[in-house]
Design a protein around this motif. Sequence first.
Motif, PDB file in Angstrom:
ATOM      1  N   PHE A 110      44.386  19.939  84.153  1.00 23.21           N
ATOM      2  CA  PHE A 110      44.069  21.208  84.813  1.00 23.21           C
ATOM      3  C   PHE A 110      42.801  21.069  85.657  1.00 23.21           C
ATOM      4  O   PHE A 110      42.752  21.499  86.813  1.00 23.21           O
ATOM      5  CB  PHE A 110      43.899  22.313  83.764  1.00 23.21           C
ATOM      6  N   LEU A 111      41.764  20.479  85.093  1.00 26.88           N
ATOM      7  CA  LEU A 111      40.504  20.324  85.825  1.00 26.88           C
ATOM      8  C   LEU A 111      40.669  19.420  87.046  1.00 26.88           C
ATOM      9  O   LEU A 111      40.050  19.664  88.091  1.00 26.88           O
ATOM     10  CB  LEU A 111      39.415  19.797  84.892  1.00 26.88           C
ATOM     11  N   SER A 146      50.384  25.771  85.472  1.00 30.71           N
ATOM     12  CA  SER A 146      50.910  24.546  84.874  1.00 30.71           C
ATOM     13  C   SER A 146      50.255  24.271  83.520  1.00 30.71           C
ATOM     14  O   SER A 146      50.932  23.875  82.561  1.00 30.71           O
ATOM     15  CB  SER A 146      50.690  23.362  85.816  1.00 30.71           C
ATOM     16  N   TRP A 147      48.934  24.489  83.432  1.00 31.90           N
ATOM     17  CA  TRP A 147      48.257  24.287  82.152  1.00 31.90           C
ATOM     18  C   TRP A 147      48.908  25.159  81.069  1.00 31.90           C
ATOM     19  O   TRP A 147      49.200  24.682  79.970  1.00 31.90           O
ATOM     20  CB  TRP A 147      46.762  24.637  82.253  1.00 31.90           C
ATOM     21  N   ALA A 197      54.580  24.694  75.951  1.00 30.80           N
ATOM     22  CA  ALA A 197      55.681  23.775  75.633  1.00 30.80           C
ATOM     23  C   ALA A 197      55.281  22.839  74.489  1.00 30.80           C
ATOM     24  O   ALA A 197      56.084  22.586  73.577  1.00 30.80           O
ATOM     25  CB  ALA A 197      56.067  22.971  76.872  1.00 30.80           C
ATOM     26  N   MET A 198      54.058  22.345  74.513  1.00 33.40           N
ATOM     27  CA  MET A 198      53.602  21.474  73.421  1.00 33.40           C
ATOM     28  C   MET A 198      53.570  22.240  72.098  1.00 33.40           C
ATOM     29  O   MET A 198      53.956  21.705  71.054  1.00 33.40           O
ATOM     30  CB  MET A 198      52.206  20.915  73.718  1.00 33.40           C
ATOM     31  N   ARG A 199      53.113  23.475  72.146  1.00 34.62           N
ATOM     32  CA  ARG A 199      53.020  24.289  70.932  1.00 34.62           C
ATOM     33  C   ARG A 199      54.407  24.584  70.353  1.00 34.62           C
ATOM     34  O   ARG A 199      54.556  24.743  69.153  1.00 34.62           O
ATOM     35  CB  ARG A 199      52.283  25.594  71.216  1.00 34.62           C
ATOM     36  N   GLU A 200      55.409  24.676  71.213  1.00 30.94           N
ATOM     37  CA  GLU A 200      56.766  25.006  70.769  1.00 30.94           C
ATOM     38  C   GLU A 200      57.652  23.776  70.606  1.00 30.94           C
ATOM     39  O   GLU A 200      58.831  23.896  70.294  1.00 30.94           O
ATOM     40  CB  GLU A 200      57.392  25.997  71.755  1.00 30.94           C
ATOM     41  N   GLY A 201      57.107  22.590  70.865  1.00 32.91           N
ATOM     42  CA  GLY A 201      57.884  21.365  70.701  1.00 32.91           C
ATOM     43  C   GLY A 201      58.971  21.182  71.741  1.00 32.91           C
ATOM     44  O   GLY A 201      59.971  20.516  71.491  1.00 32.91           O
ATOM     45  N   ALA A 248      52.494  21.882  92.034  1.00 33.85           N
ATOM     46  CA  ALA A 248      51.303  21.780  92.882  1.00 33.85           C
ATOM     47  C   ALA A 248      51.329  20.524  93.742  1.00 33.85           C
ATOM     48  O   ALA A 248      50.768  20.506  94.837  1.00 33.85           O
ATOM     49  CB  ALA A 248      50.038  21.811  92.028  1.00 33.85           C
ATOM     50  N   MET A 249      51.981  19.485  93.262  1.00 30.80           N
ATOM     51  CA  MET A 249      52.039  18.242  94.036  1.00 30.80           C
ATOM     52  C   MET A 249      52.719  18.463  95.378  1.00 30.80           C
ATOM     53  O   MET A 249      52.286  17.910  96.392  1.00 30.80           O
ATOM     54  CB  MET A 249      52.766  17.161  93.243  1.00 30.80           C
TER      55      MET A 249
END
Length: 127
Positions: free
Chosen positions: A33-34, A83-84, A90-94, A102-103
């Motif tokens: 993100f940064l 995106s962050w 998504a990580m928290r929900e597996g 953004a790309m």
Amino acid sequence: MTEPPTPRRWPRRVYDHGTDPDPRFSLANERTFLAWARTGLALLAGAAALDALDLPLPDTLQALLAALLAVAGTLVAGAAWWSWARVERAMREGRPLPGNPAMVVVLVALGVTGLALAVASLTRGAG
């Protein structure tokens, strides 16, 4: 003995779902993100420089390119946050990790600006 209450974290739409992932993954997501936020800031700085410099370009073209970079920088900063949040949730929900749009914004803005500057430079040299 009761456990102390869990502090509420913001944004709730991210942290109120699933379970905490390995902190290394969350910190890597934050670093990404940064990095995108720095990219947005660089695009804004490029827009300011393009607007401030006295380049041998038509004023309208120079203003349009500066505006394009400014809009792209703003979109990239917003996309970085979006995106962050999507990746963290998504990580928290597996779930599988989503892509980052953004790309495309950066590539289009830099491609159009670079092409316009190259064409302007070539036409100035030929004329």
